[in-house]
Design a protein around this motif. Structure first.
Motif, mmCIF file in Angstrom:
data_model
loop_
_atom_site.group_PDB
_atom_site.id
_atom_site.type_symbol
_atom_site.label_atom_id
_atom_site.label_comp_id
_atom_site.label_asym_id
_atom_site.label_seq_id
_atom_site.Cartn_x
_atom_site.Cartn_y
_atom_site.Cartn_z
ATOM 1 N N ALA A 12 0.845 -1.195 0.000
ATOM 2 C CA ALA A 12 0.000 0.000 0.000
ATOM 3 C C ALA A 12 0.881 1.246 0.000
ATOM 4 N N VAL A 13 0.454 2.284 -0.737
ATOM 5 C CA VAL A 13 1.261 3.504 -0.870
ATOM 6 C C VAL A 13 1.570 4.105 0.500
ATOM 7 N N ARG A 14 0.563 4.068 1.402
ATOM 8 C CA ARG A 14 0.773 4.728 2.695
ATOM 9 C C ARG A 14 1.854 4.037 3.539
ATOM 10 N N ASP A 15 2.172 2.777 3.194
ATOM 11 C CA ASP A 15 3.191 2.045 3.961
ATOM 12 C C ASP A 15 4.602 2.255 3.426
ATOM 13 N N HIS A 21 8.850 4.170 -2.430
ATOM 14 C CA HIS A 21 7.798 4.551 -3.378
ATOM 15 C C HIS A 21 8.411 4.775 -4.768
ATOM 16 N N ARG A 143 1.194 12.088 -9.191
ATOM 17 C CA ARG A 143 0.713 11.137 -8.178
ATOM 18 C C ARG A 143 1.769 10.089 -7.846
ATOM 19 N N PRO A 172 -9.171 11.407 -5.759
ATOM 20 C CA PRO A 172 -9.996 10.418 -5.045
ATOM 21 C C PRO A 172 -11.459 10.494 -5.479
ATOM 22 N N ASP A 205 -4.784 2.609 -5.447
ATOM 23 C CA ASP A 205 -4.270 3.052 -4.162
ATOM 24 C C ASP A 205 -3.676 4.469 -4.268
ATOM 25 N N SER A 206 -2.915 4.692 -5.336
ATOM 26 C CA SER A 206 -2.260 6.001 -5.476
ATOM 27 C C SER A 206 -3.290 7.098 -5.742
ATOM 28 N N LEU A 208 -6.423 7.016 -4.522
ATOM 29 C CA LEU A 208 -7.091 7.227 -3.224
ATOM 30 C C LEU A 208 -6.243 8.082 -2.289
ATOM 31 N N MET A 209 -4.914 7.978 -2.432
ATOM 32 C CA MET A 209 -3.997 8.715 -1.545
ATOM 33 C C MET A 209 -3.725 10.149 -2.029
#
Ligand SMILES: C[S@@+](CC[C@H](N)C(=O)[O-])C[C@H]1O[C@@H](n2cnc3c(N)ncnc32)[C@H](O)[C@@H]1O
Length: 248
Positions: A12-15, A21, A143, A172, A205-206, A208-209
């Motif tokens: 996941a991008v947030r991790d 990244h 992004r 998003p 995912d990207s 949404l972030m």
């Protein structure tokens, strides 16, 4: 059963730490070029072409502008810029050689090989002196940059004062239907058409972030662009953002 090597899973991008990244983006885009254009057209129902065209129209190019297309990928923006403005030249910069490769043939086929140049390079460290360009574009690339502010500052460095930065990006989802398409349907469709369907999990995912449109405009201002504007495209799936390098 395909090996893990053929079908990697993406975290996941947030991790991800920024370095991780960037590494993931390089790895991912090195795998997708074959069929990239086809899938873009298919999965966006050809809206991607209309979005790039809308961006280039908004740029209002005339005369002999020098344009930087950062995160150029397979070169679609370069083609649109050169066709819209017969005097324009384009530096199409991307850091993944596999993505850039098709752009050369594409530029030749469009009869613009003299004016559009694919260049291997990192948008975070552009190989141009300050004040080189009259306009810059980033289509579906910002992004993927872990430090968007630093990327926009670096692009701004290469622009002449007052020159415009034009960014196309998917934001998003505003509604449940599109969220369902992005997070559920798209990975299924991707599985049918690409050897690397997990890449489309990263794509979702990207998106949404990514910040909400007004928050991204604030980032543009903080990065040195004045009069930021936005335009909602196709039910808000994608936005066009632009601003002008602050005159010093
Ligand atoms: C989704 S593709 C978009 C390509 C193209 N602009 C388009 O409209 O189809 C994103 C591209 O950004 C590139 N990219 C991401 N980060 C980059 C960086 N720091 N410097 C240069 N290219 C980068 C990737 O290699 C990939 O080709």
């Amino acid at each position: 059963m395909p090996s893990e090597n053929r079908r990697p899973a993406y975290p996941a991008v947030r991790d991800l730490a920024p370095g991780e990244h960037e590494e993931l983006v390089r790895r991912l885009f090195a795998r997708v070029p074959r069929g990239y254009d086809f899938l873009n057209r298919l999965l966006s129902l050809r809206r991607d072409v209309a979005w790039r065209r809308a961006m280039v129209k908004a740029m209002g190019l005339a005369g002999t502008p020098r344009v930087l297309d950062a995160a150029a990928g397979t070169g679609d923006v370069g083609v649109e810029v050169c066709l819209a403005c017969p005097g324009a030249t384009v530096a199409a910069v991307d850091f993944v050689p596999e993505m850039l490769l098709p752009s050369r043939a594409k530029f030749r086929k469009a009869g613009i090989a003299e004016r559009a140049r694919p260049l291997l390079g990192d948008a975070m460290r552009l190989p141009f002196p300050p004040g080189t360009f009259d306009a810059a574009t980033v289509a579906f690339g910002i992004r993927n940059m872990p430090d968007r502010a630093a990327a926009m500052r670096e692009i701004g460095r290469t622009l002449k004062p007052g020159a415009g930065l034009f960014v196309l990006e998917m934001v998003p989802p505003e509604n449940a239907l599109y969220r369902f398409y992005l997070t559920r349907l798209l990975p299924l469709l991707a599985r049918r058409f690409t050897p690397d369907p997990a890449a489309y999990r990263y794509l979702a995912d990207s998106i949404l972030m990514f910040p909400q449109p007004d928050a991204f405009l604030a980032e543009m201002v903080a990065a040195g662009f004045s009069g930021p504007r936005k335009r909602r495209l196709t039910f808000g799936i994608t936005y066009l953002f632009w601003g002008h390098k602050i005159q010093s």
